[in-house]
Enzyme design. Structure first.
Site, PDB file in Angstrom:
ATOM      1  N   TYR A 102      48.604  38.596  28.383  1.00 47.18           N
ATOM      2  CA  TYR A 102      47.736  39.714  29.238  1.00 47.18           C
ATOM      3  C   TYR A 102      47.267  40.918  28.258  1.00 47.18           C
ATOM      4  CZ  TYR A 102      47.754  43.883  31.997  1.00 47.18           C
ATOM      5  OH  TYR A 102      47.566  44.970  33.113  1.00 47.18           O
ATOM      6  N   SER A 160      43.781  48.460  29.909  1.00 49.13           N
ATOM      7  CA  SER A 160      44.773  48.619  30.026  1.00 49.13           C
ATOM      8  C   SER A 160      45.455  49.227  28.544  1.00 49.13           C
ATOM      9  CB  SER A 160      46.141  47.737  30.506  1.00 49.13           C
ATOM     10  OG  SER A 160      47.363  48.108  30.115  1.00 49.13           O
ATOM     11  N   GLY A 190      42.976  48.685  43.600  1.00 48.16           N
ATOM     12  CA  GLY A 190      41.844  48.128  43.989  1.00 48.16           C
ATOM     13  C   GLY A 190      41.604  48.744  45.526  1.00 48.16           C
ATOM     14  N   GLY A 193      39.426  42.361  43.606  1.00 52.55           N
ATOM     15  CA  GLY A 193      40.686  42.794  44.125  1.00 52.55           C
ATOM     16  C   GLY A 193      40.972  43.896  44.807  1.00 52.55           C
ATOM     17  N   ALA A 194      40.021  44.232  45.813  1.00 59.23           N
ATOM     18  CA  ALA A 194      40.089  45.431  46.448  1.00 59.23           C
ATOM     19  C   ALA A 194      40.926  45.584  47.580  1.00 59.23           C
ATOM     20  CB  ALA A 194      38.577  45.907  47.011  1.00 59.23           C
ATOM     21  N   GLY A 212      46.816  47.313  46.186  1.00 55.36           N
ATOM     22  CA  GLY A 212      46.975  48.281  44.863  1.00 55.36           C
ATOM     23  C   GLY A 212      46.009  49.175  44.611  1.00 55.36           C
TER      24      GLY A 212
END
Length: 426
Positions: free
Chosen positions: A287, A255, A131, A125-126, A129
């Site tokens: 989540y 998280s 990432g 996910g780079a 955001g």
């Protein structure tokens, strides 16, 4: 952890000067007595710096024999070895280190003075955001960064953004490779591609994630949030484990939401597989549970790799950081927009990932959960070793249930026997 209250003791007495040898050892010169010593005159501690100069600096010996240091990025010249700004006390024990950063620190501040040339990092996910900020910060300090992304077009756009923004041509160190975490077959293909191109991976940052989705099935028929946030990352790490060497680090972005999970031994398997969960599904619970899985996975992986010199950390990047994470429901988008002025910037949110991946004081440490670049206690359930072991073996069962018992990377990965217990027993 023994954390010092402040850095005030580091100030040198009048007449003293701090110097460094070519090998990186700091010593202290007393101009009044003309003596030198290895220990700090106030703290009595020894210091050492990284053997190489900060990224972009060069040591030059002039024709007259003088040594000068040139920063090719700023064109600054100095007679002082720039490594002195990043000297770290030698530790008596692995767990002794000072907290150098906090919630306001940025990823680039954490990396200030570090040269990561020759290092290879994989970031899922780079392209956007946190990432993206993580990838950009590592690349800016010489690291080769693999953008592991589902959307290759977006990844290439992000790399081009780095190319146009940075003075140094760091984008040449950025490579986009396709990875769709909703498909275990894609995970295998990505793993094979990495193994064919690289013989060593220094950093794996499991950053990608989804949030706020309605009940959705992946290409493999599993619940989307569970597979993308945990299961595919779990499998990816096992596939790449042979490329990890002493000094490598695996960083799992979790998280604080993991504290509100309701995952137990009795509902772990049905959470991902059973159609019965459709009737009781809430995306926030899904989540939270996936984030608990992140911490449990990191805990078990750290134990498995103990003794190999490979560190594993999990972390909380920040509360409700303004990213694309909330895009799946208008109410979440509104809530994230309202709190945006009070949350971390993307650079601040990336700091803990960068800290876990690169901080020299974390050498020989593993299995720690971080928040604001500081070790902190995870939830009680996240510290449950039986639950971590159960999740590990259940994850293997799920992967083999889809790809077959001969799924690559899972050979002899099952750990002992697991016992299912009731919710009340946990």
């Amino acid at each position: 952890m023994n954390l010092a209250d402040s850095d005030s003791d580091d100030e040198l007495p009048p007449g003293w000067e701090e110097r460094v040898t070519v090998g990186g050892y700091v010593y202290y010169a007393n101009h009044l007595t003309k003596n030198t010593q290895w220990t700090h005159p106030r703290t009595g501690k020894k210091k050492k710096v990284a053997g190489s100069l900060p990224f972009g600096w060069e040591r030059i010996v002039t024709q007259t024999g003088q040594i000068i240091y040139v920063n090719h990025e700023t064109e600054r010249t100095t007679y002082t070895d720039p490594r002195l700004a990043f000297a770290i006390e030698e530790k008596e024990h692995a767990t002794d280190f000072r907290q150098r950063f906090d919630a306001s620190s940025t990823a680039l501040q954490v990396l200030h003075g570090r040269d990561l040339s020759g290092k290879v990092a994989i970031i899922t996910g780079a392209n956007a955001g946190i990432g993206f900020e993580t990838a950009r910060s590592l690349a800016k300090h010489g690291c080769t960064v693999i953008f592991a992304c589902r959307n290759l077009y977006a990844a290439e756009e992000s790399i081009e953004k780095i190319r146009t923004e940075e003075r140094l041509n760091i984008a040449d160190n950025c490579i986009a490779i396709h990875l769709d975490l909703s498909s275990l077959s894609s995970v295998v293909q990505f793993g094979n591609t990495i193994k064919s191109r690289y013989h060593q991976i220094d950093i794996i940052i499991l950053n990608a994630g989804v949030f706020g989705l309605p009940y959705t099935k992946t290409l493999d028929g599993l619940e989307m949030t569970f597979q993308v946030n945990h299961l595919s990352h779990f499998y990816l790490t096992l596939l790449l484990e042979p490329l990890l060497v002493q000094g490598s680090r695996v960083v799992v972005v979790s998280s604080e939401s993991h504290r509100f999970a309701n995952l137990t031994a009795s509902n772990l398997d049905p959470l991902a597989l059973s159609p019965e969960t459709w009737r009781h599904y809430w995306n926030m619970t899904a989540y939270n549970n996936s984030k608990l899985c992140n911490v449990l996975f990191a805990r078990q992986l750290a134990k498995n790799l103990q003794g190999k010199g490979i560190s594993v950390f999990s972390l909380h990047p920040g509360n409700m950081v303004s990213t694309g994470l909330s895009r799946h429901w208008w109410l979440y988008r509104l809530l994230f927009a309202v709190v945006r002025p009070f949350t971390k910037s993307l650079q601040q949110a990336a700091s803990t990932s960068i800290y876990c991946a690169t901080a020299p004081e974390l050498v020989e440490l593993t299995g720690i959960y971080f928040n604001n670049c500081c070790p902190c206690q995870e939830s009680e359930l996240a510290k449950n070793d039986e639950m971590a072991l159960l999740l590990w073996n259940t994850s293997i069962d799920m992967i083999q249930g889809i790809l077959g018992n001969n799924a690559p990377g899972l050979e002899e990965k099952r750990l002992g026997n697991t016992i299912f217990r009731s919710h009340q027993e946990y």
